[in-house]
Design a protein around this motif. Structure first.
Motif, PDB file in Angstrom:
ATOM      1  N   ALA A  22       0.833  -1.256  -0.195  1.00  7.96           N
ATOM      2  CA  ALA A  22      -0.163  -0.053  -0.063  1.00  7.96           C
ATOM      3  C   ALA A  22       0.916   1.301   0.094  1.00  7.96           C
ATOM      4  CB  ALA A  22      -1.035  -0.167   1.218  1.00  7.96           C
ATOM      5  N   GLY A  23       2.219   1.253  -0.078  1.00 11.94           N
ATOM      6  CA  GLY A  23       2.781   2.221  -0.226  1.00 11.94           C
ATOM      7  C   GLY A  23       3.767   2.504   1.264  1.00 11.94           C
ATOM      8  N   GLY A  24       3.844   1.522   1.874  1.00  7.38           N
ATOM      9  CA  GLY A  24       4.700   1.814   3.071  1.00  7.38           C
ATOM     10  C   GLY A  24       4.180   2.295   4.048  1.00  7.38           C
ATOM     11  N   GLU A  30      -4.836   7.389  12.565  1.00 10.57           N
ATOM     12  CA  GLU A  30      -6.193   7.164  11.847  1.00 10.57           C
ATOM     13  C   GLU A  30      -6.313   5.926  10.986  1.00 10.57           C
ATOM     14  OE1 GLU A  30      -8.472   8.964  12.808  1.00 10.57           O
ATOM     15  OE2 GLU A  30      -7.119  10.369  14.129  1.00 10.57           O
ATOM     16  N   ILE A  31      -5.212   5.436  10.484  1.00  3.78           N
ATOM     17  CA  ILE A  31      -5.026   4.317   9.298  1.00  3.78           C
ATOM     18  C   ILE A  31      -5.327   3.089   9.970  1.00  3.78           C
ATOM     19  CG2 ILE A  31      -3.468   3.145   7.849  1.00  3.78           C
ATOM     20  CD1 ILE A  31      -4.479   5.752   6.367  1.00  3.78           C
ATOM     21  N   THR A 110      -9.019   5.728  -0.029  1.00  2.00           N
ATOM     22  CA  THR A 110      -7.910   5.054   0.851  1.00  2.00           C
ATOM     23  C   THR A 110      -8.216   3.751   1.024  1.00  2.00           C
ATOM     24  OG1 THR A 110      -7.981   7.238   2.096  1.00  2.00           O
ATOM     25  CG2 THR A 110      -7.048   5.377   3.105  1.00  2.00           C
ATOM     26  N   LEU A 113      -7.168   1.678  -2.057  1.00  2.00           N
ATOM     27  CA  LEU A 113      -5.987   1.306  -2.042  1.00  2.00           C
ATOM     28  C   LEU A 113      -5.447   0.345  -1.123  1.00  2.00           C
ATOM     29  CD1 LEU A 113      -2.839   2.664  -2.733  1.00  2.00           C
ATOM     30  CD2 LEU A 113      -3.028   3.647  -0.475  1.00  2.00           C
TER      31      LEU A 113
ATOM     32  N   LYS B 601      -5.290  15.093   9.912  1.00  2.00           N
ATOM     33  CA  LYS B 601      -5.610  13.624  10.496  1.00  2.00           C
ATOM     34  C   LYS B 601      -6.355  12.922   9.873  1.00  2.00           C
ATOM     35  CE  LYS B 601      -4.684  13.203  14.723  1.00  2.00           C
ATOM     36  NZ  LYS B 601      -3.481  12.154  15.199  1.00  2.00           N
ATOM     37  N   LEU B 603      -9.794  13.020   9.505  1.00  2.00           N
ATOM     38  CA  LEU B 603     -11.076  12.811   9.874  1.00  2.00           C
ATOM     39  C   LEU B 603     -12.231  13.325   9.017  1.00  2.00           C
ATOM     40  CD1 LEU B 603      -9.946  13.885  13.532  1.00  2.00           C
ATOM     41  CD2 LEU B 603     -10.386  11.591  12.764  1.00  2.00           C
ATOM     42  N   LYS B 604     -12.827  12.654   8.243  1.00  2.00           N
ATOM     43  CA  LYS B 604     -13.667  12.804   7.198  1.00  2.00           C
ATOM     44  C   LYS B 604     -14.870  13.556   7.744  1.00  2.00           C
ATOM     45  CE  LYS B 604     -13.780   8.871   5.310  1.00  2.00           C
ATOM     46  NZ  LYS B 604     -13.756   7.703   4.203  1.00  2.00           N
ATOM     47  N   PHE B 645       2.822   8.597   4.711  1.00  2.00           N
ATOM     48  CA  PHE B 645       2.727   7.640   3.518  1.00  2.00           C
ATOM     49  C   PHE B 645       1.361   7.525   2.951  1.00  2.00           C
ATOM     50  CE2 PHE B 645       5.932   6.167   6.762  1.00  2.00           C
ATOM     51  CZ  PHE B 645       6.739   5.922   6.039  1.00  2.00           C
ATOM     52  N   LEU B 646       1.607   6.948   1.515  1.00  2.00           N
ATOM     53  CA  LEU B 646       0.435   7.050   0.857  1.00  2.00           C
ATOM     54  C   LEU B 646      -1.003   6.773   1.341  1.00  2.00           C
ATOM     55  CD1 LEU B 646      -0.520   7.438  -2.120  1.00  2.00           C
ATOM     56  CD2 LEU B 646      -0.105   5.118  -2.527  1.00  2.00           C
ATOM     57  N   PRO B 647      -1.170   5.898   2.325  1.00  2.00           N
ATOM     58  CA  PRO B 647      -2.601   5.658   2.845  1.00  2.00           C
ATOM     59  C   PRO B 647      -3.011   7.090   3.584  1.00  2.00           C
ATOM     60  CG  PRO B 647      -1.588   3.721   3.239  1.00  2.00           C
ATOM     61  CD  PRO B 647      -0.553   4.661   2.679  1.00  2.00           C
ATOM     62  N   GLN B 648      -1.983   7.429   4.119  1.00  2.00           N
ATOM     63  CA  GLN B 648      -2.379   8.774   5.178  1.00  2.00           C
ATOM     64  C   GLN B 648      -2.738   9.988   4.036  1.00  2.00           C
ATOM     65  OE1 GLN B 648       0.055   6.656   6.142  1.00  2.00           O
ATOM     66  NE2 GLN B 648       0.271   6.897   8.365  1.00  2.00           N
ATOM     67  N   LEU B 650      -3.856   9.784   1.059  1.00  2.00           N
ATOM     68  CA  LEU B 650      -5.114   9.854   0.657  1.00  2.00           C
ATOM     69  C   LEU B 650      -6.225  10.004   1.633  1.00  2.00           C
ATOM     70  CD1 LEU B 650      -5.341   6.456  -1.562  1.00  2.00           C
ATOM     71  CD2 LEU B 650      -5.632   8.754  -2.076  1.00  2.00           C
ATOM     72  N   LEU B 651      -6.091   9.598   2.738  1.00  2.00           N
ATOM     73  CA  LEU B 651      -7.194   9.697   3.788  1.00  2.00           C
ATOM     74  C   LEU B 651      -7.211  11.174   4.045  1.00  2.00           C
ATOM     75  CD1 LEU B 651      -8.848   7.963   5.552  1.00  2.00           C
ATOM     76  CD2 LEU B 651      -7.304   8.221   7.416  1.00  2.00           C
ATOM     77  N   GLU B 654      -9.234  12.711   1.212  1.00  5.30           N
ATOM     78  CA  GLU B 654     -10.586  12.270   1.209  1.00  5.30           C
ATOM     79  C   GLU B 654     -11.233  13.276   2.279  1.00  5.30           C
ATOM     80  OE1 GLU B 654     -12.417   8.129   2.060  1.00  5.30           O
ATOM     81  OE2 GLU B 654     -10.240   7.505   1.260  1.00  5.30           O
ATOM     82  N   ILE B 690      -5.989   2.494 -10.079  1.00  2.56           N
ATOM     83  CA  ILE B 690      -5.969   3.062  -8.784  1.00  2.56           C
ATOM     84  C   ILE B 690      -5.085   4.456  -8.712  1.00  2.56           C
ATOM     85  CG2 ILE B 690      -4.218   1.741  -7.964  1.00  2.56           C
ATOM     86  CD1 ILE B 690      -6.072   1.908  -5.254  1.00  2.56           C
ATOM     87  N   ASN B 693      -6.804   7.490 -10.227  1.00  5.99           N
ATOM     88  CA  ASN B 693      -7.700   8.006  -9.288  1.00  5.99           C
ATOM     89  C   ASN B 693      -7.024   8.667  -8.045  1.00  5.99           C
ATOM     90  OD1 ASN B 693      -9.634   6.930 -11.091  1.00  5.99           O
ATOM     91  ND2 ASN B 693     -10.014   4.966  -9.500  1.00  5.99           N
ATOM     92  N   LEU B 697      -8.125  12.551  -7.262  1.00  5.82           N
ATOM     93  CA  LEU B 697      -8.684  13.209  -6.123  1.00  5.82           C
ATOM     94  C   LEU B 697      -7.503  14.361  -5.462  1.00  5.82           C
ATOM     95  CD1 LEU B 697     -10.342  12.446  -3.497  1.00  5.82           C
ATOM     96  CD2 LEU B 697      -8.317  11.220  -2.786  1.00  5.82           C
TER      97      LEU B 697
END
Lengths: 197, 795
Positions: A22-24, A30-31, A110, A113, B601, B603-604, B645-648, B650-651, B654, B690, B693, B697
């Motif tokens: 997922a990109g490290g 929050e994740i 998210t 991903l 953070k 927090l959506k 990192f990428l997931p953060q 993206l979050l 969002e 992906i 996308n 975003l």
């Protein structure tokens, strides 16, 4: 040679590996809850299925002859080396995961991903599980897996692999016009049988 | 005797496996068995003859994979012609005396349909149509669609049969051990879909032996009103001394099927591994069985690709939110073809407990005929709820019904002659449960009795079209109680009459009742409870309304539908949560209320709430520039410095998206700051989107207008769009070594035909060097790099 189908259940998720895809980074803050939610979603929607057959193989130069079909590939020839037999398999975690990815692609990138990454990990783990199962079942030692697209083995080889395994009928994996598989979290591979124990 | 006549009173014996027998006679792995109709007719004839002599009433032609995906038109015609000739020869030359029929066999294409695969639904229909036309031309007695593991492909095949011949048709699916198709459908869902479209026999074949398929057969028998078919394998294959053998013997096979035939399955045969020996044993064993009558089921059922929803004591909730009426933001989404917004409305309603989703996209300036089927496709790709197709445009309705993967609810028909003439043929052809409004040429009657009379008239007409009354659900029309104080009572009385005297199911749109009154939610909730008590089966309502859900859960708890009130208890937690939100808000500290922090953070919901509050004091653009963009910069820089990192990333993006959405909903016209348009596409042949996308975003977050052409986009379309919009920046993505070639082609064309447009490229297999080599202006190593380049070019 007959194609057999084998299903697997409850293969543990290697979270570290999934996060790496997922990109490290670590799943923290929050994740973390989101990641865990995705893991549960993925676990609930995977249906692990593998179809496989054992084929004879003889390697001459870069020609790998499997009896019912043959392929030219220096790298595959090298991988199979002195093997006389090879396992050809296709594995999939099922189509439901693709739906989840599609769904979250629209509403939460998210999660999309993370699910992509977990899905890739699921497919890899399934292959590992299958290979160690085969090793025990047949009492053999296996060579590393080798797939179309590795080294000089072109993706075109997928056509022969699919014809040989009848993946669509056996495990519901289909090949599209650009030689990609649906469901996307699927793997096909040759695994040489190094020795019989 | 015709096949249909024979089917009425007899157990019908099918044939057994073909593939294994052909292999034994020398068919090589990878060789097409269908070719043998032409090259080895004597072998095929002999096998068919053996089956007839073993007692089969029906042999299936050797055309499982005979379609235009695998063969040229000319070749296909030769194969189908020879296949039917071979079967006819066997019929004429076999010595047995039972009734004999020839079924044109249709197997799956071997491709998965869109959106999960790459085969278009209509393309699938036309592929099957070619084979069906040939089968009818050369004299097949019936068609068998078999071994289908996807409901959507099954629908395509059945539609092709229905549209191109008048032969009887049997439809058989391959179920896995979990009792579902590979793409998820249950036997009940398949029965709903297939029976709705007029299949003559429904069943299961392949994949498992008789014992393991028995539970599927049982479920089919319990839900189908047509004869049920079973054509199992001879168990599982194994290799013995180099030969493939199956683990269920002919005798065991016959014994196991005996039970199943006794239970009511009346069309039986064998699939992989079975031989004439198996059929002979089966016929012998079951010849003493009496043919059980097929019982008609009176359930009202709709279905999605995965499951069926049955009308009964449990109230059914139809989510009403996918509808632009009175919703500015929704209309805007429709105009912009913002499918993601529509989907988010669907997902939200499912999470809140809707069982079915109403889909209405009719609004001025909207091409409903294009948008309705598109919305249906998008929704059914990601949601497993059955859909209610809601349109007053019959053409749009038909287009949507055609592509719908299941048995839909259809909203609506009414007592006007014109309406019934337009809608009933669609219900008959595609299947469906139709909502019938109790009004006619004279309008909405004022009394319950008159509405009841219209209902009777509608039922009579439906029957003339061959539509069963179980497939008609009545809406006695909710009118506004503030305009007429007896309005609600008349509606409920009519409802009760229809439920009791006609035994039909009922449906109401609940919300209209409170129009013009304060605190509408309370009125709606109480009216909903009254309607449920009067026999309402199904409500079109807003599942996000807590008053409605309170009424729903309370009603279930009070009427014995909620074991130990467990659902009520768990739902009531969310009722409490709703009322305590206010107090939490009051305690917010300065720090926690910062939008910037919420975005960082990720927090959506917080981001949305804070934005909503801020909008009462501050200008939307101000919030974007002073809160959202600075927050995104913090995260973006963190990503570039590898601390985020990428997931953060993206979050946070969002969360910013949620804040934007709030601002967008408030701003009267679409005057948000626009920094210019970027066109994005994943190139032809590639379905990995992906990365694209993520870039989309982030670009949107930074105020760019993004025109997303999707995945697998050919160069012509990209070039056309660039020229049309005079766009100055295009982003292309490719993830595969095999599709990078198509990227190069696209770049070449763009550089030639739109020289002023800059091109950035990205994707796993690309490098800076390669990007330069193929003539791109920039290589974006990740999404932030894409944003930075867009800022550089478009400012």
């Amino acid at each position: 040679m007959t194609v057999k189908v084998k299903t697997f259940e409850n293969i543990a998720v290697n979270k570290r590996e999934a996060l790496r895809y997922a990109g490290g980074g670590d799943a923290c803050g929050e994740i973390l809850p989101i990641f865990n939610e995705c893991v549960s979603l993925a676990e609930a929607s995977t249906k692990n299925r593998v179809c496989y057959k054992i084929l004879p193989v003889s390697v001459k130069g870069s020609l790998c002859d499997f009896g019912e079909f043959s392929l030219f590939s220096k790298d595959l020839a090298k991988n199979l080396g002195s093997c006389n037999r090879v396992i050809l398999f296709a594995a999939t975690v099922g189509v439901e995961l693709d739906r989840l990815i599609l769904r979250f692609g629209k509403i939460s990138p998210t999660k999309a991903l993370l699910l992509q990454a977990i899905g890739s990990e699921r497919a890899e783990s399934l292959c590992d599980e299958f290979c160690s199962w085969i090793e025990q079942e047949l009492k053999v030692k296996l060579k590393p897996r080798f797939s179309a697209g590795y080294g000089d083995l072109p993706l075109e080889a997928q056509k022969q692999i699919f014809a040989s395994l009848d993946c669509a009928k056996n495990i519901g994996v289909t090949l599209n016009d650009s030689l990609l598989m649906s469901p996307s979290k699927s793997v096909t591979a040759f695994v040489g049988i190094e020795e019989f124990l | 005797m015709t096949f249909k006549e024979y089917l009425q009173n007899n157990i019908v014996y099918l044939d057994g496996g073909m593939g294994t027998l052909l292999q034994r006679r020398g068919l090589k792995a990878g060789e097409a068995p269908e070719e043998w109709n032409v090259s080895h007719p004597e072998v095929i004839r002999e096998i068919h003859k053996e089956y007839f002599e073993a007692g089969s009433n029906v042999v299936c032609t050797n055309t499982f994979g005979a379609n235009t995906l695998k063969f040229s038109r000319e070749k296909l015609e030769e194969i189908v012609r020879c296949a039917i000739e071979n079967a006819s020869w066997a019929r004429d030359n076999s010595f047995s005396t039972q009734e004999k029929f020839i079924a044109l066999d249709l197997g799956p294409t071997g491709k998965l349909l869109k959106p999960l695969g790459d085969l278009e639904f209509e393309k699938a229909v036309s592929i099957f149509a070619e084979t069906v036309k040939l089968g009818a031309k050369y004299g097949a007695d019936l068609v068998i669609i078999e071994t289908m593991s996807d409901s959507y492909e099954t629908k395509a095949a059945l539609l092709a049969v229905k549209e191109n011949c008048s032969l009887p048709v049997m439809v058989s699916n391959a179920y896995s051990e979990d009792g579902k198709l590979l793409t998820g459908a249950t036997p009940e869902a398949m029965v709903a879909l297939l029976e709705g479209m007029g299949a003559d026999v429904i069943g299961a074949n392949c994949s498992l032996g008789p014992e393991k398929l028995a539970p599927v057969a049982k479920r089919l028998l319990e839900s189908a009103s047509v004869p049920v078919l079973l054509k199992p394998n001879a168990g599982l294959p194994r290799v013995e001394n180099g030969q493939t053998v199956f683990d269920v013997s002919a005798e065991e096979f016959a014994n196991q099927l005996y039970e199943i035939v006794e239970n009511g399955v009346c069309v039986v045969g064998g699939c992989c591994g079975t031989t004439p020996e198996y059929i002979s044993a089966l016929v012998k064993k079951t010849s003493s069985c009496t043919r059980k009558p097929v019982t008609k089921k009176d359930f009202t059922v709709v279905s999605s690709y995965s499951h069926a929803v049955t009308f009964g004591d449990e109230p059914i909730l139809v989510g009403e939110r996918i509808n632009p009426t009175g919703k500015k933001r929704f209309k805007q989404a429709l105009k912009e073809k913002d499918m993601d917004y529509i989907l988010s409305q669907g997902v939200q309603q499912q999470e809140k407990g809707a069982h079915i989703l109403d889909v209405n996209v009719g609004a001025p300036e909207i091409d409903e005929r294009e948008l309705l089927p598109e919305a249906v496709c998008e929704l059914q790709a990601v949601l497993d709820l059955p859909l209610q197709i809601d349109s007053s445009d019959v053409v749009a309705m038909e287009k949507a019904l055609r592509v719908y993967n299941g048995k839909a609810m259809i909203n609506s028909v009414n007592g006007k002659k014109e309406s019934m003439e337009a809608v009933f043929p669609l219900v008959k052809k595609y299947g469906g449960v139709v909502v019938a409004l109790t009004l006619d040429e004279k309008g909405i009657p004022e009394t319950a009795q008159e509405r009841f009379e219209i209902a009777k008239k509608i039922l009579t007409c439906a029957e003339e079209y061959g539509i069963d009354k179980k497939d008609v659900v009545f809406d006695t029309l909710t009118l506004t109680v503030s305009a007429d104080s007896s309005a609600a009572k008349v509606t409920l009385d009519a409802l009760k009459m229809i439920r009791e005297k006609l035994s039909c199911h009922t449906i109401l749109g609940v919300s209209n009742v409170s129009f013009g009154l304060p605190n509408r939610e309370i009125v709606n909730g109480t009216f909903f409870t009254l309607a449920l008590a009067s026999g309402l089966s199904c409500a079109i309502m807003n599942p996000c309304s807590s008053e409605m859900m309170k009424a729903y859960y309370t009603f279930r708890a009070l009427t014995g539908l909620d074991e130990s009130c467990m659902d009520y208890i768990s739902a009531s937690k969310s009722f409490e949560a709703c009322s305590s939100v206010e107090s939490v808000k009051a305690e917010e500290t300065e720090e926690a209320s910062s939008l910037k922090r919420a975005i960082i953070k990720g927090l959506k919901d917080r981001a949305r709430e804070i934005t909503e509050k801020m909008l009462s004091e501050r200008d939307g653009l101000d919030i974007v520039n002073q809160e959202i963009i600075p927050a995104l910069n913090v995260v973006g820089e963190g990503f570039e410095n590898k601390t985020v990192f990428l997931p953060q990333l993206l979050l946070s993006a969002e969360a910013a998206g949620y804040a934007f959405e709030e601002i967008k909903a408030r701003i009267k016209t679409d005057k948000k700051e626009n920094k210019g348009t970027v066109i994005l596409a994943t190139v032809k042949g590639d379905i990995h989107d992906i990365g694209k996308n993520i870039v989309k975003l982030l670009l949107e977050n930074y105020g760019f207008n993004v025109l997303d052409l999707g995945k697998d986009v050919n160069e012509d379309e990209i070039v056309k769009k660039v020229k049309e919009t005079d766009c100055r920046l295009v982003g292309l993505s490719a993830l595969m070594t095999t599709t990078v070639v198509n990227m190069e082609q696209t770049v070449l064309r763009l550089n030639k035909e739109a020289p002023n447009c800059k091109i950035m490229v990205g994707g796993a297999v690309l490098t800076e060097e390669y990007a330069k080599k193929i003539g791109a202006d920039a290589y974006a190593k990740d999404a932030m790099a894409g944003v930075r380049y867009a800022q550089e070019i478009l400012g």
